[in-house]
Motif scaffolding. Structure first.
Motif, PDB file in Angstrom:
ATOM      1  N   UNK A  65       0.839  -1.217   0.000  1.00  0.00           N
ATOM      2  CA  UNK A  65       0.000   0.000   0.000  1.00  0.00           C
ATOM      3  C   UNK A  65       0.863   1.252   0.000  1.00  0.00           C
ATOM      4  N   UNK A  68       2.505   1.736  -3.343  1.00  0.00           N
ATOM      5  CA  UNK A  68       1.500   2.146  -4.312  1.00  0.00           C
ATOM      6  C   UNK A  68       1.163   3.630  -4.129  1.00  0.00           C
ATOM      7  N   UNK A  69       0.958   4.041  -2.877  1.00  0.00           N
ATOM      8  CA  UNK A  69       0.623   5.446  -2.633  1.00  0.00           C
ATOM      9  C   UNK A  69       1.778   6.372  -3.012  1.00  0.00           C
ATOM     10  N   UNK A  72       2.201   6.687  -6.880  1.00  0.00           N
ATOM     11  CA  UNK A  72       1.194   7.548  -7.501  1.00  0.00           C
ATOM     12  C   UNK A  72       1.469   9.006  -7.138  1.00  0.00           C
ATOM     13  N   UNK A  75       4.334  10.071  -9.339  1.00  0.00           N
ATOM     14  CA  UNK A  75       3.866  10.284 -10.710  1.00  0.00           C
ATOM     15  C   UNK A  75       3.180  11.653 -10.818  1.00  0.00           C
ATOM     16  N   UNK A  76       2.345  11.974  -9.844  1.00  0.00           N
ATOM     17  CA  UNK A  76       1.567  13.217  -9.896  1.00  0.00           C
ATOM     18  C   UNK A  76       2.465  14.429  -9.706  1.00  0.00           C
ATOM     19  N   UNK A  79       5.876  14.024 -12.388  1.00  0.00           N
ATOM     20  CA  UNK A  79       5.580  13.812 -13.806  1.00  0.00           C
ATOM     21  C   UNK A  79       6.819  13.355 -14.574  1.00  0.00           C
ATOM     22  N   UNK A  80       7.374  12.213 -14.145  1.00  0.00           N
ATOM     23  CA  UNK A  80       8.619  11.744 -14.758  1.00  0.00           C
ATOM     24  C   UNK A  80       8.419  11.272 -16.198  1.00  0.00           C
ATOM     25  N   UNK A  85      10.070   7.324 -15.614  1.00  0.00           N
ATOM     26  CA  UNK A  85       8.690   6.846 -15.574  1.00  0.00           C
ATOM     27  C   UNK A  85       8.669   5.319 -15.443  1.00  0.00           C
ATOM     28  N   UNK A  89       6.780   3.014 -12.544  1.00  0.00           N
ATOM     29  CA  UNK A  89       5.818   1.975 -12.929  1.00  0.00           C
ATOM     30  C   UNK A  89       6.332   0.598 -12.507  1.00  0.00           C
ATOM     31  N   UNK A  92       5.729   0.077  -8.802  1.00  0.00           N
ATOM     32  CA  UNK A  92       4.304  -0.183  -8.596  1.00  0.00           C
ATOM     33  C   UNK A  92       3.973  -1.652  -8.887  1.00  0.00           C
TER      34      UNK A  92
END
Lengths: 254, 254
Positions: A65, A68-69, A72, A75-76, A79-80, A85, A89, A92
């Motif tokens: 968890x 995962x958090x 994300x 990513x936000x 913004x790789x 990126x 991923x 994740x």
């Protein structure tokens, strides 16, 4: 980047990636240990240790968890692009695979607890050997991840076949024991599912190998996945009358 | 956004999200159909149809690759934030779950082919009922995804318990058949694994429900996961002498 603010952002991003990697490695170590301990609990018939593995799975779930958090969030916020990126991923997805490994280890531990109420079964002796092969794959694939070593990842991917073959032979042996004496059926059924769980853990290690390869190379591992497990097609027949022995029949080809 | 270029980008992004959603729904439909057809192949003892399911899994795998590549492309190109980011991450993860469902359906089909070589077994009759429950969950969770309906997702999540309970009772019934006659052992083992595969497909539908809930609400489903499957702890004993019948013993608590 020369802009001091830009540099600061880059450094913060690198720190986030490193943090993700460390959490993955810790989670992988825990999943591998869970498998090892579950199989030990089976071999030594120790239900206390087995219960600890079942309990401990919660911690592995929490790490997933967390990864995962954070992924994300990264990513936000960052913004790789391109390989950065892919890093996020991969984190994740690898954490998803490791979480499943933890689940299967917990299920092995539960079944070990059921088996400890029953007389010992000979096919149980083959389980630790199979588990060691799988554990070694988990260890090596985590090494491949840390070292960004695509060759090692490809090597782990290929060696899943040996695990599948071991599983298929354990499957046949266990069925033979079931045929010998109906009292063997319940314990042997749990052994079959334990062996299947270990085989699936091997599959998840293979999935991680694919993810590491893609992370490093930016392309997929070529060729069909190696598959040595033919047990889904296996038919083992008891001989006419008398005690069971392994009478085997060839697998149909799809 | 009033800037015409910005608007164009927004429209292109929306189109990409829609395309992702359509591919997910198509993939989900294929996975659900694979389960249905595999169970039909089992019930009607039709190995030709079973072989088609095994073959067809390749197509589901390709769709997952496609969704995965497009999601990563979209993340890199559009750098979405907040709920748009959740959309892309959800697509990535849901496709992973659907791919597993396809794998399990293919494994059921393989085992149906093995079973078709053997005499019919009574516990096979309970399989289609269990499969229907799971299929309904796949269907409803895809509806929940399309409608962004968190309530429906939560409802699917809860109803997994019934599936687990059906599995546990099928497990006991099948073990009893194995004890009655050693010739039942091979077919019943395949049935046990088929039932386990269906139960796992149910788990993956539950995972999708969690992902849909998170996608809509931005937070996780509360409370421990419902668990009605106690078969890992189950001990079924044959009675002293005579033919087997289900003598059950209570499960140990971890």
């Amino acid at each position: 980047m020369t802009d001091p603010r830009g540099e600061h952002i880059v450094r913060a991003f690198d720190a986030e990636l490193q943090e993700l990697e460390h959490t993955i490695v810790r989670m992988g170590g825990m999943a591998e240990a869970a498998l090892e301990t579950a199989v030990e609990a089976l071999a030594r018939r120790n239900s206390t240790v087995a219960a600890e593995v079942v309990q401990g799975d919660r911690e592995i779930d929490l790490l997933e968890q967390q990864i995962s958090e954070r992924s994300i969030h990264t990513l936000a916020l960052r913004q790789p692009m391109a390989s950065d990126l892919r890093e996020v991923v991969a984190a994740l997805r690898i954490s998803g695979e490791l979480e499943r490994i933890g689940d299967y280890a917990a299920n092995i531990a539960k079944r070990a607890m059921a088996l400890n109420q029953l007389p010992p079964m000979r096919p149980a002796h083959s389980i630790p050997r199979m588990a060691r092969l799988v554990q070694s794959n988990i260890k090596r694939v985590l090494d491949a991840y840390v070292a960004r070593d695509a060759e090692l990842a490809a090597h782990v991917w290929e060696s899943d076949e040996e695990i599948d073959e071991t599983y298929t032979s354990l499957f046949r042996e266990t069925l033979t024991y079931m045929m010998e004496d109906p009292r063997n059926i319940t314990p042997c059924t749990h052994l079959l599912f334990i062996a299947k769980n270990i085989e699936r853990i091997g599959d998840h290690a293979t999935n991680v190998a694919e993810l590491v390869y893609y992370l490093v190379k930016g392309q997929r591992l070529e060729g069909g996945r190696p598959k040595g497990d033919t047990s889904s097609y296996t038919v083992v027949e008891p001989p006419e009358g008398g005690r069971g022995r392994a009478a085997t029949e060839e697998s149909p080809k799809p």
